[in-house]
Enzyme design. Structure first.
Site, PDB file in Angstrom:
ATOM      1  N   SER A 158      64.012 -42.839  52.744  1.00 25.68           N
ATOM      2  CA  SER A 158      63.723 -42.776  54.173  1.00 25.68           C
ATOM      3  C   SER A 158      64.492 -41.628  54.827  1.00 25.68           C
ATOM      4  O   SER A 158      64.313 -40.478  54.434  1.00 25.68           O
ATOM      5  CB  SER A 158      64.044 -44.134  54.820  1.00 25.68           C
ATOM      6  OG  SER A 158      63.484 -44.234  56.103  1.00 25.68           O
ATOM      7  N   ASP A 249      52.663 -47.236  55.491  1.00 26.82           N
ATOM      8  CA  ASP A 249      53.931 -46.695  55.975  1.00 26.82           C
ATOM      9  C   ASP A 249      53.641 -45.579  56.975  1.00 26.82           C
ATOM     10  O   ASP A 249      52.879 -44.649  56.674  1.00 26.82           O
ATOM     11  CB  ASP A 249      54.740 -46.150  54.790  1.00 26.82           C
ATOM     12  CG  ASP A 249      56.117 -45.627  55.179  1.00 26.82           C
ATOM     13  OD1 ASP A 249      56.475 -45.664  56.369  1.00 26.82           O
ATOM     14  OD2 ASP A 249      56.840 -45.171  54.276  1.00 26.82           O
ATOM     15  N   HIS A 279      56.926 -49.603  54.288  1.00 22.21           N
ATOM     16  CA  HIS A 279      58.196 -48.886  54.323  1.00 22.21           C
ATOM     17  C   HIS A 279      59.339 -49.860  54.019  1.00 22.21           C
ATOM     18  O   HIS A 279      59.346 -50.999  54.477  1.00 22.21           O
ATOM     19  CB  HIS A 279      58.408 -48.258  55.699  1.00 22.21           C
ATOM     20  CG  HIS A 279      59.565 -47.308  55.729  1.00 22.21           C
ATOM     21  ND1 HIS A 279      59.467 -46.009  55.277  1.00 22.21           N
ATOM     22  CD2 HIS A 279      60.852 -47.474  56.121  1.00 22.21           C
ATOM     23  CE1 HIS A 279      60.636 -45.417  55.408  1.00 22.21           C
ATOM     24  NE2 HIS A 279      61.488 -46.283  55.916  1.00 22.21           N
TER      25      HIS A 279
END
Length: 311
Positions: A158, A249, A279
């Site tokens: 991320s 996501d 995610h």
């Protein structure tokens, strides 16, 4: 958006998480990530040895946690630097502990988790500088750490994917490979996937906009490519890269675009698309079998580029 039953089960669980006694939205975000990670990760795997130390710099120290799956006596081990996610504003040793334990055991490498400075208290480039300084320090102190300085890789998830990308464009000559797990890459949040998943699952656009403002306050007027990887033009030092993309996501499109930019620059890139995933799925091993699949894939990629056997 058609979500599987396990994903719906997870999302129902996430809706019930409420941070206890949070003083403000920032603290709420930090507590939420920690609670999610602790509740949805599978039981933590034992690791032969885990130690913590501080990397000394001129004006501050960088805490790191070192996972040694083969114990302290192994010499010339391969190593992996782990850069955590959390929108640049959250994340800690504990939020990613279960993930890193699995990666250490599966890869056989020493994994070094960097607890870099977070925004908004420390805006860009503080966190990136901590990550760069940590990689340099590990390479410089490899012998005393029992590590082979020529066998180091980096993983970022991320926001950590954005940071890892910045690191590799600066000192990628020290790295044998890079893994980006659903990486954040663009501060504009205007892709098709952001429009589709503006209100979730897991991420939401309002929170993303605020996080980028906290991390890179000058981004609107003076965007820096080292903060915003989608703007990088020169991938001169970037090592072979594996990118994991989750289907549902908001960051999906920017992750794919970043991957294409690397490919266009001649970097060997492998994109792995995780159908039905959301995610942060690497934190959801209690329910999702894909966590083990992703761990296995990352380990296989690491083994292709590292000598994992210690002497």
């Amino acid at each position: 958006m058609q979500l599987t039953e396990p994903i719906n089960q997870i999302l129902n669980h996430l809706e019930k998480i409420h941070s206890f006694n949070a003083k403000n939205p920032l603290e709420d975000t930090r507590k939420y990530l920690e609670t999610m990670s602790l509740q949805l990760s599978r039981k933590k795997e034992p690791v032969a040895m885990i130690e913590e130390l501080n990397i000394p710099l001129t004006n501050h120290q960088i805490p790191v946690r070192i996972y040694r799956p083969k114990g302290k006596d192994i010499r010339n081990s391969s190593a992996i630097i782990y850069i955590h996610g959390g929108w640049f504003i959250a994340g800690s040793f504990e939020t990613h502990d279960a993930v890193v334990r699995k990666l250490a055991n599966k890869t056989g490498s020493v994994v070094i988790f960097v607890d870099y400075r977070l925004a908004p208290e420390h805006a860009f480039p503080a966190g990136l500088n901590d990550c760069i300084d940590s990689v340099k320090w590990v390479a410089d102190h490899a012998e005393s750490l029992g590590i082979d300085a020529n066998q180091i890789g980096i993983i970022g998830d991320s926001a950590g994917g954005a940071l890892a990308t910045g690191v590799s464009t600066q000192i990628g000559e020290l790295l044998k490979f890079q893994v980006l797990i659903y990486p954040a890459a663009d501060h504009q949040l205007n892709t098709k996937s952001w429009k589709t998943y503006e209100t979730g699952p897991v991420l939401n656009k309002e929170g993303g906009i605020q996080a980028w403002k906290w991390y890179h306050p000058e981004g609107a007027d003076h965007p820096n490519p080292l903060a915003i990887p989608i703007l990088i033009k020169d991938f001169k030092n970037t090592p072979p890269t594996l990118v994991l993309i989750a289907e549902h996501d908001a960051l999906r499109d920017e992750g794919e675009e970043l991957s294409q930019h690397m490919k266009d620059a001649g970097i060997p890139v492998r994109i792995s698309f995780y159908k039905d995933m959301v995610h942060g799925f690497m934190h959801m091993g209690e329910i999702l079998n894909e966590v083990q699949k992703a761990t296995d894939e990352i380990a296989e990629f690491a083994h292709q580029h590292l000598k994992t056997a210690g002497k």
